[in-house]
Design a protein around this motif. Structure first.
Motif, PDB file in Angstrom:
ATOM      1  N   VAL A  50       0.865  -1.177   0.000  1.00 49.05           N
ATOM      2  CA  VAL A  50       0.000   0.000   0.000  1.00 49.05           C
ATOM      3  C   VAL A  50       0.903   1.228   0.000  1.00 49.05           C
ATOM      4  O   VAL A  50       1.764   1.363   0.870  1.00 49.05           O
ATOM      5  CB  VAL A  50      -0.937  -0.001   1.229  1.00 49.05           C
ATOM      6  N   CYS A  51       0.724   2.086  -0.992  1.00 55.33           N
ATOM      7  CA  CYS A  51       1.551   3.292  -1.075  1.00 55.33           C
ATOM      8  C   CYS A  51       0.836   4.472  -0.435  1.00 55.33           C
ATOM      9  O   CYS A  51      -0.360   4.676  -0.658  1.00 55.33           O
ATOM     10  CB  CYS A  51       1.807   3.655  -2.538  1.00 55.33           C
ATOM     11  N   GLY A  52       1.560   5.266   0.316  1.00 57.50           N
ATOM     12  CA  GLY A  52       1.034   6.519   0.844  1.00 57.50           C
ATOM     13  C   GLY A  52       1.154   7.617  -0.212  1.00 57.50           C
ATOM     14  O   GLY A  52       1.576   7.358  -1.348  1.00 57.50           O
ATOM     15  N   ALA A  84       2.477   4.849  -6.575  1.00 59.28           N
ATOM     16  CA  ALA A  84       2.325   3.438  -6.925  1.00 59.28           C
ATOM     17  C   ALA A  84       2.835   3.178  -8.343  1.00 59.28           C
ATOM     18  O   ALA A  84       3.485   2.153  -8.609  1.00 59.28           O
ATOM     19  CB  ALA A  84       0.856   3.041  -6.797  1.00 59.28           C
ATOM     20  N   LEU A  85       2.565   4.124  -9.254  1.00 60.40           N
ATOM     21  CA  LEU A  85       3.048   3.956 -10.631  1.00 60.40           C
ATOM     22  C   LEU A  85       4.574   3.965 -10.677  1.00 60.40           C
ATOM     23  O   LEU A  85       5.188   3.175 -11.401  1.00 60.40           O
ATOM     24  CB  LEU A  85       2.496   5.087 -11.511  1.00 60.40           C
ATOM     25  N   ALA A  86       5.167   4.850  -9.876  1.00 57.23           N
ATOM     26  CA  ALA A  86       6.636   4.923  -9.841  1.00 57.23           C
ATOM     27  C   ALA A  86       7.217   3.622  -9.280  1.00 57.23           C
ATOM     28  O   ALA A  86       8.200   3.075  -9.804  1.00 57.23           O
ATOM     29  CB  ALA A  86       7.079   6.118  -9.006  1.00 57.23           C
ATOM     30  N   LEU A  87       6.585   3.106  -8.234  1.00 62.82           N
ATOM     31  CA  LEU A  87       7.072   1.864  -7.627  1.00 62.82           C
ATOM     32  C   LEU A  87       6.878   0.685  -8.583  1.00 62.82           C
ATOM     33  O   LEU A  87       7.763  -0.165  -8.739  1.00 62.82           O
ATOM     34  CB  LEU A  87       6.332   1.601  -6.309  1.00 62.82           C
ATOM     35  N   LEU A 101      -3.674  -1.998  -8.393  1.00 62.81           N
ATOM     36  CA  LEU A 101      -5.126  -1.952  -8.182  1.00 62.81           C
ATOM     37  C   LEU A 101      -5.454  -0.653  -7.460  1.00 62.81           C
ATOM     38  O   LEU A 101      -4.851  -0.349  -6.422  1.00 62.81           O
ATOM     39  CB  LEU A 101      -5.576  -3.140  -7.320  1.00 62.81           C
ATOM     40  N   SER A 102      -6.403   0.084  -8.016  1.00 57.70           N
ATOM     41  CA  SER A 102      -6.728   1.373  -7.401  1.00 57.70           C
ATOM     42  C   SER A 102      -8.140   1.371  -6.819  1.00 57.70           C
ATOM     43  O   SER A 102      -9.071   0.848  -7.429  1.00 57.70           O
ATOM     44  CB  SER A 102      -6.614   2.482  -8.460  1.00 57.70           C
ATOM     45  N   ALA A 131      -3.430   1.092  -4.576  1.00 56.58           N
ATOM     46  CA  ALA A 131      -3.312   2.556  -4.597  1.00 56.58           C
ATOM     47  C   ALA A 131      -4.645   3.199  -4.234  1.00 56.58           C
ATOM     48  O   ALA A 131      -5.683   2.544  -4.240  1.00 56.58           O
ATOM     49  CB  ALA A 131      -2.868   3.007  -5.982  1.00 56.58           C
ATOM     50  N   ALA A 132      -4.586   4.478  -3.913  1.00 58.27           N
ATOM     51  CA  ALA A 132      -5.754   5.317  -3.583  1.00 58.27           C
ATOM     52  C   ALA A 132      -6.389   4.952  -2.244  1.00 58.27           C
ATOM     53  O   ALA A 132      -7.585   5.198  -2.027  1.00 58.27           O
ATOM     54  CB  ALA A 132      -6.795   5.318  -4.702  1.00 58.27           C
TER      55      ALA A 132
END
Ligand code: UDP
Length: 237
Positions: A50-52, A84-87, A101-102, A131-132
């Motif tokens: 999970v990205c912040g 998330a896209l960068a990761l 998955l968003s 994401a999100a």
């Protein structure tokens, strides 16, 4: 090294994507993180991330500057999609198979969050990047991490930060702040410890999902935690 968890959710704060400048996206930091994630994947662990988004925008801060809180929160969630896209890009360049998955539909760049689909990806050995957050304003990605962990039946939530774990006071401000090895959910909530969102901790408490808060800026720490070494602070019953 042998993992002690089969399936886990790793929460990466926006701050740990920012590098030293404290904001924006540091590709160097993201490459370091994805290298460590690769090492976890090689241990055979099923991994949700999970990205912040706090390195780009935080709802509370933006609303204090005059942006409507709900709009600001949606901006924060979209910021987490950017991270998330960068990761995802960095992981795929290292040969790690991923799916993004968003929780907010944004279908040109991410699949919608569908629990059963997430489970299938994990079973196939893909890293699932969520994401999100929860998709709802007035929440945080910590709560998103707790929620996704419960949905996918994860064994633990790992929260990577830039300090060594949970302290009795802010270690970046108070010299001699004491690090806890272990805390109960109840103690964490009663002491009003700020490092993790109380809603997320309460959710984990209700569902007896352990949390490990650890320093992600120390190389090798993610693998250490996944292999059960005493790193950071565990919050459990
Ligand atoms: N956010 C939200 N709902 C969620 C997750 C996040 O509204 O379910 C917004 C909120 O404004 C938050 C921002 O997105 O401040 C960035 O997320 P967070 O602060 O959790 O990121 P981190 O601190 O982990 O970088």
């Amino acid at each position: 090294m042998k993992p002690v968890y089969k399936r886990l959710v790793l929460k990466i704060s926006g701050q740990s994507m920012a590098g030293d400048q404290g904001f924006g996206i540091s590709t160097t930091r993201i490459h370091q993180t994805s290298q460590e994630i690769l090492e976890v994947v090689e241990l055979g662990v099923q991994l949700g991330i999970v990205c912040g988004g706090g390195n780009i925008i935080r709802g509370i801060t933006a609303s204090a500057q005059g942006i409507d809180r709900t709009a600001a929160d949606y901006m924060g969630m979209l910021a987490s999609v950017m991270n998330a896209l960068a990761l995802q890009d960095s992981l795929e360049k290292k040969g790690v198979s991923t799916r993004l998955l968003s929780a907010i539909e944004i279908k040109q760049v991410a699949e919608p969050h569908i629990r059963r689909r997430a489970m299938r990806h994990l079973e196939k050995g893909r890293v699932v990047i969520f994401a999100a957050g929860t998709g709802n304003p007035f929440f945080t990605t910590d709560t998103g991490a707790a929620l996704r962990a419960m949905e996918i039946g994860a064994d633990v939530v790992l929260k990577g930060t830039r300090v060594d774990g949970i302290f009795d006071s802010d270690p970046e401000k108070v010299p001699g702040a004491r690090l806890y090895d272990r805390l109960t959910y109840r103690d964490f909530l009663a002491r009003n410890l700020g490092i993790m969102d109380a809603t997320a901790v309460a959710l984990c408490q209700e569902n007896k999902l352990p949390i490990v808060v650890f320093n992600m800026s120390i190389p090798g720490n993610i693998v250490r935690v996944v292999c059960g070494e005493a790193v950071g602070t565990t919050v459990a019953t």
